[in-house]
Design an enzyme around this catalytic site. Structure first.
Site, mmCIF file in Angstrom:
data_model
loop_
_atom_site.group_PDB
_atom_site.id
_atom_site.type_symbol
_atom_site.label_atom_id
_atom_site.label_comp_id
_atom_site.label_asym_id
_atom_site.label_seq_id
_atom_site.Cartn_x
_atom_site.Cartn_y
_atom_site.Cartn_z
ATOM 1 N N LYS A 164 -10.005 -2.281 -8.459
ATOM 2 C CA LYS A 164 -9.039 -3.595 -7.823
ATOM 3 C C LYS A 164 -10.860 -4.561 -7.382
ATOM 4 O O LYS A 164 -11.606 -3.930 -6.257
ATOM 5 C CB LYS A 164 -8.372 -3.420 -6.979
ATOM 6 C CG LYS A 164 -8.308 -4.835 -5.553
ATOM 7 C CD LYS A 164 -6.659 -5.117 -6.224
ATOM 8 C CE LYS A 164 -6.855 -6.613 -5.885
ATOM 9 N NZ LYS A 164 -4.791 -7.419 -6.128
ATOM 10 N N PRO A 219 12.781 -2.549 -14.118
ATOM 11 C CA PRO A 219 13.557 -3.640 -13.108
ATOM 12 C C PRO A 219 13.195 -2.847 -12.252
ATOM 13 O O PRO A 219 12.149 -2.346 -11.642
ATOM 14 C CB PRO A 219 14.933 -2.305 -13.847
ATOM 15 C CG PRO A 219 15.009 -1.145 -14.086
ATOM 16 C CD PRO A 219 13.205 -1.306 -15.302
HETATM 17 N N1 LIG Z 1 9.383 -2.807 -10.404
HETATM 18 C C1 LIG Z 1 9.137 -3.366 -9.041
HETATM 19 N N2 LIG Z 1 10.224 -3.136 -8.581
HETATM 20 C C2 LIG Z 1 10.351 -2.625 -7.134
HETATM 21 N N3 LIG Z 1 9.329 -2.912 -6.198
HETATM 22 C C3 LIG Z 1 8.658 -3.544 -7.047
HETATM 23 C C4 LIG Z 1 8.301 -3.101 -8.415
HETATM 24 N N4 LIG Z 1 7.242 -4.156 -8.694
HETATM 25 C C5 LIG Z 1 6.297 -4.752 -7.529
HETATM 26 N N5 LIG Z 1 7.677 -4.696 -6.493
HETATM 27 C C6 LIG Z 1 6.932 -4.526 -4.862
HETATM 28 O O1 LIG Z 1 6.261 -6.138 -5.357
HETATM 29 C C7 LIG Z 1 5.626 -6.043 -4.117
HETATM 30 C C8 LIG Z 1 4.867 -6.970 -4.811
HETATM 31 O O2 LIG Z 1 3.910 -6.342 -6.289
HETATM 32 P P1 LIG Z 1 2.254 -5.303 -6.260
HETATM 33 O O3 LIG Z 1 1.367 -5.423 -5.090
HETATM 34 O O4 LIG Z 1 2.541 -4.882 -7.442
HETATM 35 O O5 LIG Z 1 2.004 -7.204 -7.211
HETATM 36 P P2 LIG Z 1 0.780 -7.779 -6.948
HETATM 37 O O6 LIG Z 1 1.283 -8.860 -8.495
HETATM 38 O O7 LIG Z 1 -0.189 -6.463 -7.891
HETATM 39 O O8 LIG Z 1 0.159 -8.566 -6.454
HETATM 40 P P3 LIG Z 1 -1.127 -9.555 -4.862
HETATM 41 O O9 LIG Z 1 -1.231 -10.486 -6.179
HETATM 42 O O10 LIG Z 1 -0.998 -9.508 -3.930
HETATM 43 O O11 LIG Z 1 -2.240 -7.899 -5.869
HETATM 44 C C9 LIG Z 1 5.056 -5.338 -4.112
HETATM 45 O O12 LIG Z 1 5.885 -5.064 -2.808
HETATM 46 C C10 LIG Z 1 5.817 -3.780 -4.590
HETATM 47 O O13 LIG Z 1 6.233 -2.972 -4.571
HETATM 48 MG MG LIG Z 2 -1.418 -5.889 -6.291
#
Ligand SMILES: Nc1ncnc2c1ncn2[C@@H]1O[C@H](COP(=O)(O)OP(=O)(O)OP(=O)(O)O)[C@@H](O)[C@H]1O
Ligand SMILES: [Mg+2]
Length: 232
Positions: A38, A201
């Site tokens: 990251k 999902p």
């Molecule tokens: N398939 C899924 N089912 C349930 N919750 C999910 C799923 N995918 C992501 N989440 C939840 O949604 C939120 C956003 O996901 P994630 O942190 O992976 O996004 P991101 O794009 O990496 O965000 P950032 O831009 O902050 O890095 C988190 O709380 C994560 O736990």
């Molecule tokens: Mg992220």
């Protein structure tokens, strides 16, 4: 074989970390020595006086990585805002050399490196670089994660068009947290110039904040053909 993949998103909070983690774990289950990265994180937590990125913790844990935190996440900013603004408020410019050195080290150490971007492709890293420039310099193909919400079709198609304009190779799109079923998928498919790799999902037992994976890796491996991501 590719040396890695860059996971970007149509937006922030769409599931880049969840999908990057699933890709990394699926590659590891395939027998590869996998690294995660990251490069830039904002919104870090302070633990024992040290800033720690939740995303880096999640990514490391899902593959049992023993790489140093500084290598996995060379730039860690406290405020949960755009990196350039967070760095400016912290009074510390983003040192991109740290990113290149960490990336080089990780690619030397591992067969395959999964890199999670920050926000989307046009998030600035400093006065001259956007996230897309990291992708170009790392010379990695993209996986674009999008989430089923109003506005996604626009954000996803704009991301694709911009990636194409920068000659970035695109492996495909993962539609995350799918709720509306086939109409949404068909619509993205109809207008997209890149394939849909699969859909995931919403899963109650998945949480980046709590480092909970549930069955995301098994689901991902069933749903998505990882050889499409792995092979050149
Ligand atoms: N398939 C899924 N089912 C349930 N919750 C999910 C799923 N995918 C992501 N989440 C939840 O949604 C939120 C956003 O996901 P994630 O942190 O992976 O996004 P991101 O794009 O990496 O965000 P950032 O831009 O902050 O890095 C988190 O709380 C994560 O736990
Ligand atoms: Mg992220």
């Amino acid at each position: 074989m590719e040396k890695g993949v860059f996971v970007t998103g149509s937006d922030t909070e769409v599931g880049k970390t969840v999908i990057a983690g699933a890709i990394a774990a699926a590659m590891r289950a395939h027998g590869l020595d996998v690294g995660v990265m990251k490069p830039v994180a904002s919104g870090a937590k302070e633990i024992n006086g040290k800033l720690v990125s939740e995303d880096a913790v999640y990514l490391k844990k899902i593959i049992d990585s023993s790489d140093d935190d500084d290598l996995v996440n060379p730039i860690c900013l406290k405020l949960p805002i755009a990196p350039t603004i967070a760095a400016s408020i912290a009074g510390v410019p983003i040192d991109v050399d740290k990113i290149w050195k960490a990336y080089e080290e990780l690619t030397n150490r591992h067969d395959f490196v999964v890199v999670e971007g920050v926000g989307g492709l046009m998030v600035p890293i400093n006065d001259t670089l956007f996230v897309a420039d990291l992708v170009c310099k790392m010379d990695l193909p993209l996986v674009i994660v999008c989430k089923d919400y109003l506005g996604t079709i626009n954000h996803t198609l704009l991301t694709l068009e911009y990636a194409k304009s920068r000659n970035i190779r695109i492996k495909g799109i993962v539609i995350n947290m799918l709720k509306n079923g086939d109409d949404f998928v068909r619509e993205i498919e109809k207008y997209s110039s890149a394939p849909i790799l699969g859909t995931i999902p919403f899963k109650e037992n998945v949480s980046v904040e709590n480092c909970a994976y549930g069955d995301i890796v098994e689901h991902f491996r069933r749903e998505i053909n990882i050889s499409k991501i792995m092979r050149k």
